[in-house]
Design a protein around this motif. Structure first.
Motif, PDB file in Angstrom:
ATOM      1  N   THR A  47       0.861  -1.182   0.000  1.00 34.64           N
ATOM      2  CA  THR A  47       0.000   0.000   0.000  1.00 34.64           C
ATOM      3  C   THR A  47       0.895   1.228   0.000  1.00 34.64           C
ATOM      4  O   THR A  47       1.787   1.354   0.836  1.00 34.64           O
ATOM      5  N   MET A  48       0.668   2.095  -0.973  1.00 35.53           N
ATOM      6  CA  MET A  48       1.458   3.312  -1.099  1.00 35.53           C
ATOM      7  C   MET A  48       0.539   4.418  -1.583  1.00 35.53           C
ATOM      8  O   MET A  48      -0.250   4.202  -2.508  1.00 35.53           O
ATOM      9  N   ALA A  49       0.656   5.561  -0.969  1.00 35.95           N
ATOM     10  CA  ALA A  49      -0.165   6.718  -1.332  1.00 35.95           C
ATOM     11  C   ALA A  49      -1.647   6.362  -1.285  1.00 35.95           C
ATOM     12  O   ALA A  49      -2.431   6.784  -2.126  1.00 35.95           O
ATOM     13  N   GLY A  50      -2.024   5.524  -0.304  1.00 35.75           N
ATOM     14  CA  GLY A  50      -3.422   5.181  -0.091  1.00 35.75           C
ATOM     15  C   GLY A  50      -4.008   4.186  -1.063  1.00 35.75           C
ATOM     16  O   GLY A  50      -5.223   4.001  -1.111  1.00 35.75           O
ATOM     17  N   SER A  79      -0.180  11.306  -5.583  1.00 39.01           N
ATOM     18  CA  SER A  79       0.865  12.325  -5.464  1.00 39.01           C
ATOM     19  C   SER A  79       2.242  11.676  -5.362  1.00 39.01           C
ATOM     20  O   SER A  79       2.529  10.988  -4.381  1.00 39.01           O
ATOM     21  N   PRO A  80       3.120  11.913  -6.354  1.00 42.45           N
ATOM     22  CA  PRO A  80       4.466  11.362  -6.259  1.00 42.45           C
ATOM     23  C   PRO A  80       5.225  11.909  -5.047  1.00 42.45           C
ATOM     24  O   PRO A  80       5.972  11.178  -4.395  1.00 42.45           O
ATOM     25  N   ALA A  81       5.026  13.174  -4.718  1.00 42.04           N
ATOM     26  CA  ALA A  81       5.719  13.764  -3.573  1.00 42.04           C
ATOM     27  C   ALA A  81       5.310  13.067  -2.279  1.00 42.04           C
ATOM     28  O   ALA A  81       6.159  12.698  -1.463  1.00 42.04           O
ATOM     29  N   ASP A  82       4.006  12.871  -2.077  1.00 43.52           N
ATOM     30  CA  ASP A  82       3.530  12.200  -0.869  1.00 43.52           C
ATOM     31  C   ASP A  82       4.014  10.752  -0.811  1.00 43.52           C
ATOM     32  O   ASP A  82       4.422  10.268   0.249  1.00 43.52           O
ATOM     33  N   ALA A  83       3.961  10.072  -1.940  1.00 43.90           N
ATOM     34  CA  ALA A  83       4.374   8.668  -1.976  1.00 43.90           C
ATOM     35  C   ALA A  83       5.871   8.527  -1.690  1.00 43.90           C
ATOM     36  O   ALA A  83       6.283   7.622  -0.959  1.00 43.90           O
ATOM     37  N   LEU A  84       6.709   9.421  -2.250  1.00 41.39           N
ATOM     38  CA  LEU A  84       8.149   9.372  -1.965  1.00 41.39           C
ATOM     39  C   LEU A  84       8.415   9.627  -0.487  1.00 41.39           C
ATOM     40  O   LEU A  84       9.240   8.947   0.127  1.00 41.39           O
ATOM     41  N   SER A  85       7.726  10.603   0.093  1.00 43.05           N
ATOM     42  CA  SER A  85       7.894  10.896   1.524  1.00 43.05           C
ATOM     43  C   SER A  85       7.524   9.692   2.376  1.00 43.05           C
ATOM     44  O   SER A  85       8.234   9.336   3.321  1.00 43.05           O
ATOM     45  N   GLN A  86       6.403   9.061   2.034  1.00 45.39           N
ATOM     46  CA  GLN A  86       5.956   7.882   2.785  1.00 45.39           C
ATOM     47  C   GLN A  86       6.970   6.751   2.649  1.00 45.39           C
ATOM     48  O   GLN A  86       7.331   6.113   3.642  1.00 45.39           O
ATOM     49  N   TRP A  87       7.446   6.486   1.429  1.00 45.92           N
ATOM     50  CA  TRP A  87       8.393   5.407   1.176  1.00 45.92           C
ATOM     51  C   TRP A  87       9.681   5.622   1.968  1.00 45.92           C
ATOM     52  O   TRP A  87      10.202   4.718   2.610  1.00 45.92           O
ATOM     53  N   ARG A  88      10.184   6.848   1.936  1.00 45.71           N
ATOM     54  CA  ARG A  88      11.411   7.181   2.668  1.00 45.71           C
ATOM     55  C   ARG A  88      11.204   6.972   4.169  1.00 45.71           C
ATOM     56  O   ARG A  88      12.034   6.361   4.843  1.00 45.71           O
ATOM     57  N   ALA A  89      10.095   7.479   4.705  1.00 45.25           N
ATOM     58  CA  ALA A  89       9.827   7.365   6.144  1.00 45.25           C
ATOM     59  C   ALA A  89       9.716   5.908   6.584  1.00 45.25           C
ATOM     60  O   ALA A  89      10.282   5.513   7.611  1.00 45.25           O
ATOM     61  N   VAL A  90       9.017   5.091   5.817  1.00 46.32           N
ATOM     62  CA  VAL A  90       8.855   3.672   6.159  1.00 46.32           C
ATOM     63  C   VAL A  90      10.199   2.953   6.110  1.00 46.32           C
ATOM     64  O   VAL A  90      10.533   2.153   6.991  1.00 46.32           O
ATOM     65  N   THR A  91      10.992   3.234   5.088  1.00 42.23           N
ATOM     66  CA  THR A  91      12.301   2.590   4.946  1.00 42.23           C
ATOM     67  C   THR A  91      13.219   2.937   6.115  1.00 42.23           C
ATOM     68  O   THR A  91      13.835   2.058   6.726  1.00 42.23           O
ATOM     69  N   LEU A  92      13.306   4.223   6.440  1.00 36.93           N
ATOM     70  CA  LEU A  92      14.196   4.651   7.511  1.00 36.93           C
ATOM     71  C   LEU A  92      13.707   4.167   8.879  1.00 36.93           C
ATOM     72  O   LEU A  92      14.519   3.765   9.717  1.00 36.93           O
ATOM     73  N   ALA A  93      12.405   4.159   9.097  1.00 30.19           N
ATOM     74  CA  ALA A  93      11.869   3.649  10.362  1.00 30.19           C
ATOM     75  C   ALA A  93      12.136   2.152  10.497  1.00 30.19           C
ATOM     76  O   ALA A  93      12.478   1.671  11.577  1.00 30.19           O
ATOM     77  N   GLY A  94      12.016   1.419   9.391  1.00 32.08           N
ATOM     78  CA  GLY A  94      12.227  -0.022   9.405  1.00 32.08           C
ATOM     79  C   GLY A  94      13.642  -0.418   9.783  1.00 32.08           C
ATOM     80  O   GLY A  94      13.863  -1.485  10.345  1.00 32.08           O
ATOM     81  N   MET A  95      14.600   0.442   9.478  1.00 30.84           N
ATOM     82  CA  MET A  95      15.994   0.133   9.834  1.00 30.84           C
ATOM     83  C   MET A  95      16.454   0.902  11.074  1.00 30.84           C
ATOM     84  O   MET A  95      17.631   0.898  11.400  1.00 30.84           O
ATOM     85  N   LYS A  96      15.506   1.541  11.759  1.00 31.47           N
ATOM     86  CA  LYS A  96      15.826   2.317  12.973  1.00 31.47           C
ATOM     87  C   LYS A  96      16.990   3.270  12.692  1.00 31.47           C
ATOM     88  O   LYS A  96      18.000   3.298  13.401  1.00 31.47           O
ATOM     89  N   ALA A  97      16.821   4.050  11.638  1.00 35.35           N
ATOM     90  CA  ALA A  97      17.877   4.926  11.131  1.00 35.35           C
ATOM     91  C   ALA A  97      18.310   5.970  12.154  1.00 35.35           C
ATOM     92  O   ALA A  97      17.484   6.523  12.878  1.00 35.35           O
TER      93      ALA A  97
END
Length: 176
Positions: A47-50, A79-97
């Motif tokens: 699920t990405m960008a809803g 929205s590509p901007a919203d989807a990129l922000s979501q993807w980045r946030a999920v990735t960084l949270a998943g690795m406890k960045a």
């Protein structure tokens, strides 16, 4: 004699089969990438960008590093901007960045979005072991719609030459 052996060993390391760069056309997507090893391919529904989309991945492991390029075609109106922000946030949270260093990343042919970034970060694998990562996120328009891309390297240490070669090898192309 020592200098000769040092030069030979450095030369052999540079020619190591672990870093045998090759150009790879990402099937169905308007992008070509370079990988230092023969990549595998996979996909999953996310699920990405809803909305539910098919996320395609291409990646390989070599020389103690995992390199991958993921991509998804956004549905019309997302929205590509919203989807990129979501993807980045999920990735960084998943690795406890931690210690995220960020800079703009604008490959040729990509959309000019502030969410198109390159990051250097340390974090954890899912099993808790420490890992370093360098990653990029960006969007590209094509006749088939807007594509989002995420390329990443995970390793204990990431040489600047490896990261620069990998990320500079992300090139737009006409999909087949």
């Amino acid at each position: 004699m020592y200098l000769f052996l040092l030069i030979v060993s450095v030369g052999l390391a540079a020619c190591s089969p672990a870093w045998n760069w090759r150009e790879v056309r990402l099937e169905g997507a308007p992008l070509t990438a370079v990988f230092p090893c023969k990549p595998d391919h996979g996909s999953q529904t996310v699920t990405m960008a809803g909305t539910t989309v098919e996320l395609q991945m291409t990646g390989c492991e070599t020389g103690g590093a995992t390199l991958a390029v993921s991509r998804v075609r956004l549905p019309p109106g997302a929205s590509p901007a919203d989807a990129l922000s979501q993807w980045r946030a999920v990735t960084l949270a998943g690795m406890k960045a931690q210690g995220v260093q960020e800079q703009p990343f604008q490959p040729l042919g990509s959309l000019a979005l502030p969410q198109s970034v390159r990051v250097v970060v340390s974090g954890q694998y899912r099993d808790g072991r420490p890992v370093n990562a360098q990653a990029v996120w960006f969007a590209q328009a094509s006749p088939q719609g807007v594509w989002l891309f995420h390329a990443v390297i995970y390793a204990d240490t990431i040489g600047a030459e490896v990261a620069d070669t990998f990320f500079s090898g992300l090139k737009p192309r006409t999909p087949t």
